[in-house]
Design an enzyme around this catalytic site. Structure first.
Site, PDB file in Angstrom:
ATOM      1  N   SER A 105       0.588  -1.293   0.301  1.00  0.00           N
ATOM      2  CA  SER A 105      -0.204   0.164   0.300  1.00  0.00           C
ATOM      3  C   SER A 105       0.880   1.228  -0.013  1.00  0.00           C
ATOM      4  O   SER A 105       0.975   2.642  -0.337  1.00  0.00           O
ATOM      5  CB  SER A 105      -1.171   0.083   1.081  1.00  0.00           C
ATOM      6  OG  SER A 105      -1.686  -1.021   1.439  1.00  0.00           O
TER       7      SER A 105
ATOM      8  N   ASP B 209     -18.046   1.674   0.257  1.00  0.00           N
ATOM      9  CA  ASP B 209     -17.592   0.539  -0.619  1.00  0.00           C
ATOM     10  C   ASP B 209     -17.861  -0.850  -0.049  1.00  0.00           C
ATOM     11  O   ASP B 209     -18.090  -0.555   1.588  1.00  0.00           O
ATOM     12  CB  ASP B 209     -15.577   0.637   0.271  1.00  0.00           C
ATOM     13  CG  ASP B 209     -15.319  -0.750   0.389  1.00  0.00           C
ATOM     14  OD1 ASP B 209     -15.605  -1.068  -0.365  1.00  0.00           O
ATOM     15  OD2 ASP B 209     -14.624  -0.901   1.105  1.00  0.00           O
TER      16      ASP B 209
END
Length: 748
Positions: free
Chosen positions: A342, A366
């Site tokens: 990430s 999401d």
């Protein structure tokens, strides 16, 4: 019948014989005269030269190798002289083993000495003088000298030795020297031929004759990459000798020119703090000063002691290093390639803004996954993370956002945007062996695979690229370089380990990277947004726990990278799988956020979650660089000012002796080893403390933070060689030049 002699005829015959004899003698003498004239006139120079060569021996004078020091004057590599016992195999006249056995009765020769000598013989020629014992004591020298007549072909020589006082600290940066091998000789000859091919660029330091008498050469690190500068220029001495080769007198002498000193960009105290932070774990750290490209720390853990290699490493130590599963000889920041997880997301977000694929306010609800075709890519939080816009996607490290973004951008657009940031490219750092890594594209896959089915790029392969996985494979150096470029608002500075090259005579310095490399055409508003989101990571996101109570504002990003792929219904269990299959922990950071002085990228191999395992390491480095070290410099400056005041005049002699007082291996109070530091100049130390205090103010530092310092591992302790302390003026001029160039808006 009676024969009558003719006197007249006999006289004529006699005259004829006399004439022939005289003519023969004349011809012979004429030939001798012609030969004499030929030798004395036409071949005079040649034979005069041969006569001089028989009478005069030309002996090389090996130059002193340059000293290596860190940015603050701490000596990292130095020379000292000692006696060696050397054997010339072609001159001994008896079995070598018998000779060594007899020698061992006079001077101690260990099995390790024998093994090293045998290895040197395998790599050398019989007429070369090879050391069987090094660092002889005065007693041993005296004992051998008294019995020298028993050992033809054996001599005692005074040699310069290389020492690395801090042992394992920064070993992958400094490197080491070792005896010249046959492969090294071939490289020297090839370098010399290339040097001779262009007379306009001829450099005497690159000539093969410059290595006459030299036994050692840099093998790795800056010892290798700056070999030409460190070696110096070999001198020569003309010595008149007898027919038996005994020296009579010195006719002339051309002194050797010592090698240049190297001033590294490394802050060795920060390096020690970083190495301690790993505490036996595997990994890598690269810290860069964004405005200059100076590499402040370059850590590969675990490390090794370069002193082991100088005189030839023994088999036991070599096996321990070479066969260790932790691979201490691997230069991880330079050659280790990893998926970066990430920590890739801030750069993906910047790509989305610059390429117009996203706006900061675009968002979605999401659900915890993204589906492409028959495959579902899941977020780390399986139930989803609610409303996600760009800012929150970075702060909470949402995977789904970047699955979708990678699909919308496409592999080639990602490649073209990331390449100028340095991903998958050689940074050009000034040590050899850098790995390129992999920045995937459709063209890359066509070249990487042979079978047509493997050469095709599938849409599903793009999705995992958005979270730093898939084919992505980068070095920690590349990640640190990209982070520094982002922190520096798109201004690219070439990362470098050697800050300046110092002339050992005049002490003038030449910066290795005086100018910026490029300016990436990013909109400042986009850079500011991404940096603000990275500050959010530290304040309220995945990096918050590691930075609770930090007295400065930093930006960062956590990362956790998979080492192997899980099965369809398989769940990751950190403690249930073998260590070498566990996830890597990563972290990138820069601070202070409003005017970055340091940018960091690090990985802790197989440690798990980045925020919990790598975050504290980053915090420790930033705390030391922004808080603790400025305090130390301020204290040093105060001590110098106190010593220079009239009230301290009575103690001036003690102060002046301080820089050369303890050798590198002398025990300090508490059992630690003092760091060998070049003698500081008062003005330079004061300026350094002022610069440190300024850095602390920019970082909004407060009192009360401390950091442990390393106890370096010393090698044997010869007398220290003094080195000239670097001043802060060079660094100030360096930054001023870059700022002036930036004001003009040009790129050199």
């Amino acid at each position: 019948m009676t024969e009558f002699k003719n006197p007249q005829q006999q006289l004529q015959t006699f005259h004829l014989r006399i004439t022939a004899a005289a003519l023969f003698v004349l011809i012979c003498f004429s030939l001798l005269v012609v030969r004499f004239v030929y030798l004395q006139v036409f071949r005079h120079n040649q034979y005069a030269l041969q006569a001089d060569e028989n009478r005069v021996s030309l002996a090389p004078i090996v130059p002193n190798r340059g000293v290596i020091m860190d940015r603050n004057g701490v000596v990292l590599a130095r020379n000292y002289s000692a006696y060696t016992l050397e054997i010339t195999p072609s001159k001994i006249g008896r079995p070598l083993e018998d000779l060594i056995t007899d020698l061992s009765d006079v001077v101690e020769i260990t099995p390790r000495d024998r093994a090293r000598f045998k290895k040197l013989m395998d790599d050398s020629k019989s007429f070369e003088s090879l050391p069987i014992r090094t660092r002889l004591t005065d007693t041993e020298v005296a004992r051998f000298t008294a019995q020298r007549f028993r050992f033809p072909g054996v001599d005692v020589h005074a040699r310069l030795f290389r020492q690395y006082p801090l042992g394992e600290t920064a070993a992958h940066v400094i490197g080491y020297i070792a005896r010249i091998s046959q492969r090294d000789r071939q490289r020297i000859e090839a370098m010399s031929e290339e040097n001779d091919s262009d007379s306009a660029k001829y450099d005497i330091r690159r000539d093969v004759n410059n290595y006459k008498g030299t036994d050692y050469i840099g093998k790795i690190g800056v010892e290798q990459s700056y070999e030409t500068q460190l070696h110096g220029i070999t001198g020569f001495e003309e010595i008149e000798v007898t027919a038996g080769g005994r020296p009579v007198r010195t006719i002339s002498r051309t002194p050797a020119t010592p090698g240049d000193n190297l001033v590294l960009s490394i802050d060795i105290k920060l390096q020690e703090v970083a190495e301690q932070a790993f505490a036996g774990r595997r990994g890598a750290v690269v810290a860069i000063e964004p405005k200059t490209g100076d590499v402040l720390a370059f850590v590969s853990a675990p490390s090794f002691d370069p002193n082991l290699f100088v005189e030839g490493i023994d088999q036991q130590n070599w096996d321990a290093l070479n066969n260790s599963p932790d691979r201490p000889l691997l230069n991880r920041p330079l050659r280790g390639t990893y998926p970066i997880g990430s920590t890739y997301k801030p750069f993906m977000a910047l790509a989305a803004l610059e390429l117009g694929k996203r706006t900061p306010n675009w968002g979605f609800q999401d659900t915890g996954s993204f589906t492409l075709g028959n495959h579902t890519f899941r977020n780390d939080v399986r139930s989803g993370q609610g409303w996600i816009d760009m800012y929150r996607s970075i702060v909470v490290s949402n995977d789904t956002y970047y699955y979708m973004l990678a699909h919308d951008l496409g592999v080639n657009a990602i490649h073209d945007f990331m390449a100028p940031l340095g991903f998958g490219q050689l940074t050009g750092i000034d040590i050899e062996g850098e790995a390129r890594g992999i920045l995937p594209s459709t063209e890359w896959k066509r070249k990487a695979y042979k079978k047509p089915a493997q050469q095709k790029w599938y849409d599903g392969e793009t999705i995992s690229l958005g979270i730093g996985q898939g084919y992505n494979s980068f070095t920690i150096l590349q990640l640190a370089h990209a982070t520094a470029t982002l922190a520096n608002n798109g201004i690219v500075m070439k990362p470098h380990l050697v800050k300046a090259i110092e002339d050992p005579v005049t002490h003038t310095r030449q910066l290795t990277v005086p100018h910026e490399s490029a300016r990436l055409p990013y909109k400042q508003a986009n850079i500011d947004f991404v940096k603000r989101a990275m500050v959010g990571v530290i304040k309220e996101g995945t990096g918050r726990q590691a930075f609770i109570g930090a007295p400065y504002e930093a930006g960062g990003k956590t990362g956790t990278a998979q080492v192997y792929s899980l099965g369809k219904n398989e769940k990751y269990n950190h403690n249930a799988i073998p260590e070498f299959k566990r996830d890597h922990a990563l972290f990138i950071a820069f601070a202070p956020a409003d005017d970055p002085k340091i940018a960091i990228a690090l990985i802790v191999e197989n440690a798990g979650w980045g925020g919990a395992q790598a975050g504290p390491v980053a915090r420790r480095l930033l705390d030391y660089y922004l808080i603790d070290e400025p305090k130390e410099r301020a204290a040093e400056a105060a001590a110098l000012q106190a010593a220079a005041s009239p009230a301290a005049a009575s103690g001036a002699s003690a102060v002046s002796a301080a820089p050369d007082a303890p050798p590198a291996s002398a025990a300090a109070p508490g059992g630690t080893t003092p760091v060998a530091r070049a003698a500081p100049l008062a003005s330079g130390a004061t300026a350094g403390a002022t610069a440190g205090a300024s850095r602390a103010n920019n970082g909004k530092a407060v009192a009360g933070s401390t950091s442990a310092t390393a106890a370096p591992k010393p090698a044997p302790a010869p007398p220290r060689q003094p080195a000239v302390s670097p001043t802060v003026a060079d660094e100030a001029r360096h930054r001023a030049a870059i700022r002036a160039q930036g004001a003009q808006g040009g790129t050199p």
